[in-house]
Write an enzyme that holds these catalytic residues in place. Structure first.
Site, short mmCIF file in Angstrom:
data_model
loop_
_atom_site.label_atom_id
_atom_site.label_comp_id
_atom_site.label_asym_id
_atom_site.label_seq_id
_atom_site.Cartn_x
_atom_site.Cartn_y
_atom_site.Cartn_z
CB SER A 109 23.40 65.25 39.46
OG SER A 109 24.90 64.79 38.97
CG HIS A 113 29.00 54.89 33.30
ND1 HIS A 113 27.95 55.21 31.27
CD2 HIS A 113 28.73 56.64 33.00
CE1 HIS A 113 28.30 56.03 31.88
NE2 HIS A 113 28.17 57.24 32.17
CG HIS A 123 20.77 60.36 34.94
ND1 HIS A 123 19.53 60.95 34.93
CD2 HIS A 123 21.40 61.04 35.15
CE1 HIS A 123 18.91 62.12 34.83
NE2 HIS A 123 20.81 62.45 35.70
CG ASN A 125 19.46 66.13 38.65
OD1 ASN A 125 18.16 66.75 38.56
ND2 ASN A 125 20.15 66.21 40.34
CB THR A 126 16.38 65.24 43.59
OG1 THR A 126 17.44 64.65 44.79
CG2 THR A 126 15.56 63.88 43.58
NE ARG A 127 15.91 69.66 37.54
CZ ARG A 127 15.68 68.91 37.15
NH1 ARG A 127 16.73 67.60 37.73
NH2 ARG A 127 14.50 68.30 36.32
CG HIS A 156 9.76 51.11 35.05
ND1 HIS A 156 9.07 52.44 34.10
CD2 HIS A 156 10.76 50.96 34.42
CE1 HIS A 156 9.84 53.01 33.65
NE2 HIS A 156 10.87 52.14 33.39
CG HIS A 186 20.48 61.69 16.03
ND1 HIS A 186 20.89 62.85 17.44
CD2 HIS A 186 21.52 61.72 16.78
CE1 HIS A 186 21.78 62.11 18.10
NE2 HIS A 186 21.87 61.29 17.81
#
Lengths: 286, 286
Positions: A109, A113, A123, A125-127, A156, A186
């Site tokens: 992961s 910044h 960002h 991440n692979t798992r 993209h 929110h």
């Protein structure tokens, strides 16, 4: 390198994540070297590595952190858990845990910044997770301070081209999933400009799914490095920096309020340092 | 001013919260005036007021925000809800909602983040809630970048003296409650140096409990203003500022991961601006 060479899928996938981590760290350190000296006296950054141990069973990993002159803060975390146990609270939400609360997993992961508000944060991440089922998950998403449509399209399009090699349904499905996942509810505001997000990609065809997971990592590295190099030497304004810091405040809100990785980590007794490596080096709120 | 003058306790308590808000804003603006000019060209701050409406029924309130030269960011929010409704998720956790999901409430809540790392940040909140039961809640706690034992003792002693006027059990009970509530669990680290925290203080003796709630507000204002005046003109170092920014990162973690007010607000459709007014103007993570 061929990664499918043993009967142990966990160690095969884990080997790939280690190699990907090495490629990423090498490339990002090159970028630090190439950067036109804008911070007199500030040397090119390099990664510092710490190991961490998984307390609730067997396993652990590495935290690779660089505070450079292009990368204000970039963390690359890898983990391999050979004997893990879900807490009751988590277990209910994870497939293949009806009979056993144990799991194995490995993953990589990364969050970056950047000093320049013209270079988007990112960002990836692979798992790979094994319970009584096994599956891949992951994704990559771009988080600019202010959207640059060229970057958005480039990011993209590269992901789409790669996805299309495997399955024409992947990109539209994984793009929507990403948009949905990274919504700051929110505020009814997206965290960034999206990318792809996938989970529970079963291993009925292990080799194909593993290749796809490798290609997510490779495409991310190629695409993001190009975006960094394109913008890193441009001048920015105080106003743009302010916008970036506020956007990072939103990023922090998302991670602490909604991110599954953060919640998963905190609930499963994960390493606090490894979990919070994604937090921005500096963020602001109005 | 005598606040118990009508048959409507909600409006009586609400009147007190408005008066307290006025006293606080006046005192903090005086402090801005008294400050020795350290930021050339930076004028003394003054509060800006916006109103906000409660969308899920009748009610609303005010957000008073000052970005000054002593107070980097201070928000004072008051609210009066005359006809509120709990969501099912919240209702289960609130006393006196077995037969009805409606509530009335009023409250004042304040968070101050200061330019100087030598002046502690502070949080104060008092509230009155009516379901089929009614009760007061609130508290005040100090959040220095680095602990100054004199400030800690002064803050605690003033609260203890005041509490002791009402009940010798109040201070020890409310102090422990505060320590427990403001623990950052995943780091096993306190958010600050504590103070008092109380809830479900029933109104079997309304006048006494209301007087106590008023005294929490008055004691907070007197004590905190003295601490600000004591330190605001002192020189600080870059290193101390760094420590403050990291401490604020912890503060943000607490508010987003654990704070009941934040969760209550977000779950009950509260005003996002009013809820996030507590977030630090700038915070950092290592």
């Amino acid at each position: 390198m061929i990664y499918i060479n043993s009967k142990n899928r966990l160690s095969d996938v884990s080997d790939w994540f280690k190699d990907l981590k090495n490629s990423i760290c090498k490339e990002f350190e090159s970028i630090e070297q190439e950067f036109a000296e804008k911070y007199p006296g500030k040397a090119p950054g390099s990664f510092k590595t710490r190991t961490w141990n998984y307390d609730q069973g067997s396993g652990g990993g590495e935290i690779n952190l660089m505070n450079g002159r292009v990368f204000e803060k970039v963390g690359v975390v890898i983990s391999t858990i050979t004997d893990g146990k879900f807490t009751p609270e988590l277990r209910d939400k994870i497939p293949g845990t009806e009979n056993k609360d144990g799991f194995q997993s490995c993953g990589i992961s990364l969050v970056a910044h950047m000093h320049s508000p013209l270079v988007p944060a990112v960002h990836m991440n692979t798992r790979f997770i094994k319970t009584e089922k096994e599956w891949f998950g992951g994704g990559a998403d771009l988080n600019p301070a202010e959207e640059n449509p060229d970057d958005t399209n480039f990011f993209h399009n590269n992901l789409k081209e790669m996805c299309d090699l495997y399955d024409k349904n992947y990109y539209p499905k994984f793009k929507s999933w990403c948009d949905e996942y990274f919504l700051i509810k929110h505020r009814n505001e997206p965290r960034g400009v999206g990318g792809i997000f996938y989970d529970y990609l079963d291993t009925s065809n292990f080799e194909k799914k593993f290749n796809f997971t490798q290609d997510v990592g490779k495409t991310f590295l190629k695409t993001y490095s190009a975006i960094v190099r394109k913008h890193m030497n441009k001048q920015w304004t105080e106003e743009q920096k302010k916008v970036q810091l506020l956007k990072r405040g939103r990023y922090a809100e998302f991670n602490l309020l909604y991110d599954r990785g953060t919640k998963f980590g905190l609930l499963s007794g994960g390493n606090t340092d490894a979990i919070f490596i994604s937090m921005p080096p500096m963020a602001s709120w109005e």
